[in-house]
Motif scaffolding. Structure first.
Motif, PDB file in Angstrom:
ATOM      1  N   LYS A   1     -50.891  11.334  44.546  1.00 51.20           N
ATOM      2  CA  LYS A   1     -51.499  10.360  43.637  1.00 51.20           C
ATOM      3  C   LYS A   1     -50.431   9.444  43.050  1.00 51.20           C
ATOM      4  CE  LYS A   1     -54.515   9.813  39.699  1.00 51.20           C
ATOM      5  NZ  LYS A   1     -55.388  10.408  38.721  1.00 51.20           N
ATOM      6  N   LEU A   2     -49.303  10.007  42.666  1.00 52.80           N
ATOM      7  CA  LEU A   2     -48.209   9.187  42.144  1.00 52.80           C
ATOM      8  C   LEU A   2     -47.745   8.171  43.178  1.00 52.80           C
ATOM      9  CD1 LEU A   2     -45.978  11.818  40.309  1.00 52.80           C
ATOM     10  CD2 LEU A   2     -47.363  10.028  39.259  1.00 52.80           C
ATOM     11  N   ALA A   3     -47.589   8.610  44.413  1.00 48.14           N
ATOM     12  CA  ALA A   3     -47.099   7.727  45.471  1.00 48.14           C
ATOM     13  C   ALA A   3     -48.079   6.602  45.765  1.00 48.14           C
ATOM     14  CB  ALA A   3     -46.814   8.526  46.734  1.00 48.14           C
ATOM     15  N   VAL A   4     -49.357   6.917  45.739  1.00 46.80           N
ATOM     16  CA  VAL A   4     -50.376   5.932  46.097  1.00 46.80           C
ATOM     17  C   VAL A   4     -50.670   4.953  44.959  1.00 46.80           C
ATOM     18  CG1 VAL A   4     -52.817   5.688  46.739  1.00 46.80           C
ATOM     19  CG2 VAL A   4     -51.401   7.420  47.839  1.00 46.80           C
ATOM     20  N   GLU A   5     -50.603   5.407  43.724  1.00 45.74           N
ATOM     21  CA  GLU A   5     -50.996   4.574  42.590  1.00 45.74           C
ATOM     22  C   GLU A   5     -49.908   3.632  42.085  1.00 45.74           C
ATOM     23  OE1 GLU A   5     -52.530   7.114  39.559  1.00 45.74           O
ATOM     24  OE2 GLU A   5     -54.493   7.237  40.520  1.00 45.74           O
ATOM     25  N   ASN A   6     -48.675   3.792  42.520  1.00 46.36           N
ATOM     26  CA  ASN A   6     -47.590   2.929  42.061  1.00 46.36           C
ATOM     27  C   ASN A   6     -47.180   1.973  43.161  1.00 46.36           C
ATOM     28  OD1 ASN A   6     -46.586   3.968  39.293  1.00 46.36           O
ATOM     29  ND2 ASN A   6     -46.942   5.822  40.482  1.00 46.36           N
ATOM     30  N   ALA A   7     -46.970   0.701  42.803  1.00 49.68           N
ATOM     31  CA  ALA A   7     -46.534  -0.281  43.793  1.00 49.68           C
ATOM     32  C   ALA A   7     -45.213   0.150  44.421  1.00 49.68           C
ATOM     33  CB  ALA A   7     -46.393  -1.663  43.161  1.00 49.68           C
ATOM     34  N   VAL A   8     -44.291   0.646  43.597  1.00 48.54           N
ATOM     35  CA  VAL A   8     -43.013   1.167  44.081  1.00 48.54           C
ATOM     36  C   VAL A   8     -42.677   2.412  43.272  1.00 48.54           C
ATOM     37  CG1 VAL A   8     -40.549   0.734  44.390  1.00 48.54           C
ATOM     38  CG2 VAL A   8     -42.161  -1.140  44.687  1.00 48.54           C
ATOM     39  N   ILE A   9     -42.373   3.492  43.966  1.00 43.30           N
ATOM     40  CA  ILE A   9     -41.947   4.717  43.299  1.00 43.30           C
ATOM     41  C   ILE A   9     -40.806   5.330  44.087  1.00 43.30           C
ATOM     42  CG2 ILE A   9     -43.725   6.127  44.410  1.00 43.30           C
ATOM     43  CD1 ILE A   9     -43.773   7.796  41.736  1.00 43.30           C
ATOM     44  N   VAL A  10     -39.830   5.843  43.353  1.00 31.63           N
ATOM     45  CA  VAL A  10     -38.669   6.495  43.941  1.00 31.63           C
ATOM     46  C   VAL A  10     -38.735   7.972  43.579  1.00 31.63           C
ATOM     47  CG1 VAL A  10     -36.150   6.594  43.997  1.00 31.63           C
ATOM     48  CG2 VAL A  10     -37.302   4.380  43.675  1.00 31.63           C
ATOM     49  N   PHE A  11     -38.780   8.824  44.603  1.00 39.03           N
ATOM     50  CA  PHE A  11     -38.711  10.264  44.411  1.00 39.03           C
ATOM     51  C   PHE A  11     -37.303  10.710  44.768  1.00 39.03           C
ATOM     52  CE2 PHE A  11     -43.213   9.622  45.216  1.00 39.03           C
ATOM     53  CZ  PHE A  11     -43.816  10.475  44.306  1.00 39.03           C
ATOM     54  N   GLY A  12     -36.703  11.523  43.902  1.00 38.77           N
ATOM     55  CA  GLY A  12     -35.363  11.993  44.202  1.00 38.77           C
ATOM     56  C   GLY A  12     -34.982  13.188  43.358  1.00 38.77           C
ATOM     57  N   ARG A  13     -33.852  13.751  43.698  1.00 39.03           N
ATOM     58  CA  ARG A  13     -33.323  14.878  42.929  1.00 39.03           C
ATOM     59  C   ARG A  13     -32.897  14.401  41.554  1.00 39.03           C
ATOM     60  NH1 ARG A  13     -30.727  15.471  47.927  1.00 39.03           N
ATOM     61  NH2 ARG A  13     -31.618  17.190  49.096  1.00 39.03           N
ATOM     62  N   ARG A  14     -33.003  15.282  40.604  1.00 34.41           N
ATOM     63  CA  ARG A  14     -32.572  14.978  39.244  1.00 34.41           C
ATOM     64  C   ARG A  14     -31.073  14.659  39.262  1.00 34.41           C
ATOM     65  NH1 ARG A  14     -34.133  16.762  33.746  1.00 34.41           N
ATOM     66  NH2 ARG A  14     -36.030  17.433  34.736  1.00 34.41           N
ATOM     67  N   GLY A  15     -30.703  13.493  38.716  1.00 32.95           N
ATOM     68  CA  GLY A  15     -29.308  13.088  38.612  1.00 32.95           C
ATOM     69  C   GLY A  15     -28.698  12.550  39.894  1.00 32.95           C
ATOM     70  N   CYS A  16     -29.495  12.261  40.908  1.00 30.47           N
ATOM     71  CA  CYS A  16     -28.987  11.792  42.199  1.00 30.47           C
ATOM     72  C   CYS A  16     -28.443  10.366  42.077  1.00 30.47           C
ATOM     73  CB  CYS A  16     -30.111  11.833  43.231  1.00 30.47           C
ATOM     74  SG  CYS A  16     -29.687  11.113  44.814  1.00 30.47           S
ATOM     75  N   CYS A  17     -27.203  10.175  42.523  1.00 33.73           N
ATOM     76  CA  CYS A  17     -26.583   8.852  42.421  1.00 33.73           C
ATOM     77  C   CYS A  17     -27.243   7.845  43.362  1.00 33.73           C
ATOM     78  CB  CYS A  17     -25.080   8.943  42.677  1.00 33.73           C
ATOM     79  SG  CYS A  17     -24.648   9.522  44.319  1.00 33.73           S
ATOM     80  N   MET A  18     -27.759   8.301  44.504  1.00 35.19           N
ATOM     81  CA  MET A  18     -28.408   7.380  45.434  1.00 35.19           C
ATOM     82  C   MET A  18     -29.721   6.857  44.847  1.00 35.19           C
ATOM     83  SD  MET A  18     -27.604   9.050  49.152  1.00 35.19           S
ATOM     84  CE  MET A  18     -28.355  10.621  48.761  1.00 35.19           C
ATOM     85  N   CYS A  19     -30.427   7.702  44.108  1.00 31.97           N
ATOM     86  CA  CYS A  19     -31.650   7.254  43.435  1.00 31.97           C
ATOM     87  C   CYS A  19     -31.318   6.196  42.393  1.00 31.97           C
ATOM     88  CB  CYS A  19     -32.349   8.433  42.773  1.00 31.97           C
ATOM     89  SG  CYS A  19     -32.984   9.627  43.938  1.00 31.97           S
ATOM     90  N   HIS A  20     -30.206   6.403  41.709  1.00 29.60           N
ATOM     91  CA  HIS A  20     -29.764   5.436  40.714  1.00 29.60           C
ATOM     92  C   HIS A  20     -29.455   4.094  41.377  1.00 29.60           C
ATOM     93  CE1 HIS A  20     -27.962   3.958  37.034  1.00 29.60           C
ATOM     94  NE2 HIS A  20     -26.908   3.589  37.739  1.00 29.60           N
ATOM     95  N   VAL A  21     -28.807   4.108  42.527  1.00 28.47           N
ATOM     96  CA  VAL A  21     -28.487   2.876  43.254  1.00 28.47           C
ATOM     97  C   VAL A  21     -29.764   2.141  43.641  1.00 28.47           C
ATOM     98  CG1 VAL A  21     -27.508   1.969  45.399  1.00 28.47           C
ATOM     99  CG2 VAL A  21     -26.242   3.664  44.079  1.00 28.47           C
TER     100      VAL A  21
END
Length: 133
Positions: free
Chosen positions: A35-55
């Motif tokens: 539901k989160l993935a479908v309802e948001n125009a853009v969503i980033v899923f990642g590990r807590r504190g991941c530097c690549m997610c931050h980038v």
């Protein structure tokens, strides 16, 4: 200090954890990763504190997109990846960070960066409704 730490958590993080603190990773329910993935125009899923997610988040913010970010704890990682892989029928190769655009798996950091460099990212974000200009 505990109240400050709990109060600083993002709404998505609280939604993902669920009221019981056990976490909600289920298919076909209104409290699901899907539901989160479908309802948001853009969503980033990642590990807590991941530097690549931050980038990824900083690149998207720089383009004018305000992506939803869902940080996943290590113990929930496998279940979340399994559910995310089922959204587009991907059974192999989905990894964090996983970026969904327009309800579909877009890819990871490498795909975001390559489409940004080639100039294809902004039109894709516009088509998904994440950018208006």
């Amino acid at each position: 200090m505990a109240a400050t730490a709990a109060g600083s958590r993002s709404p998505l993080r609280n939604f993902f954890d669920g009221a019981d603190g056990e976490g909600l990773v289920t298919n076909g329910t209104e409290n699901s990763v899907t539901k989160l993935a479908v309802e948001n125009a853009v969503i980033v899923f990642g590990r807590r504190g991941c530097c690549m997610c931050h980038v990824v988040k900083m690149l998207l913010l720089g383009l004018g997109v305000n992506p939803a970010v869902c940080e996943v704890d290590e113990e929930k990682e496998k279940a979340v990846l399994n559910e995310l892989s089922g959204i587009n029928g991907e059974r192999d190769g989905i990894q964090f960070p996983a970026i969904f655009v327009g309800g579909k798996l877009f890819g990871g950091l490498d795909r975001v960066m390559s489409t940004h460099i080639s100039g294809e990212l902004v039109p894709i974000l516009k088509d998904a409704g994440a950018l208006w200009l």
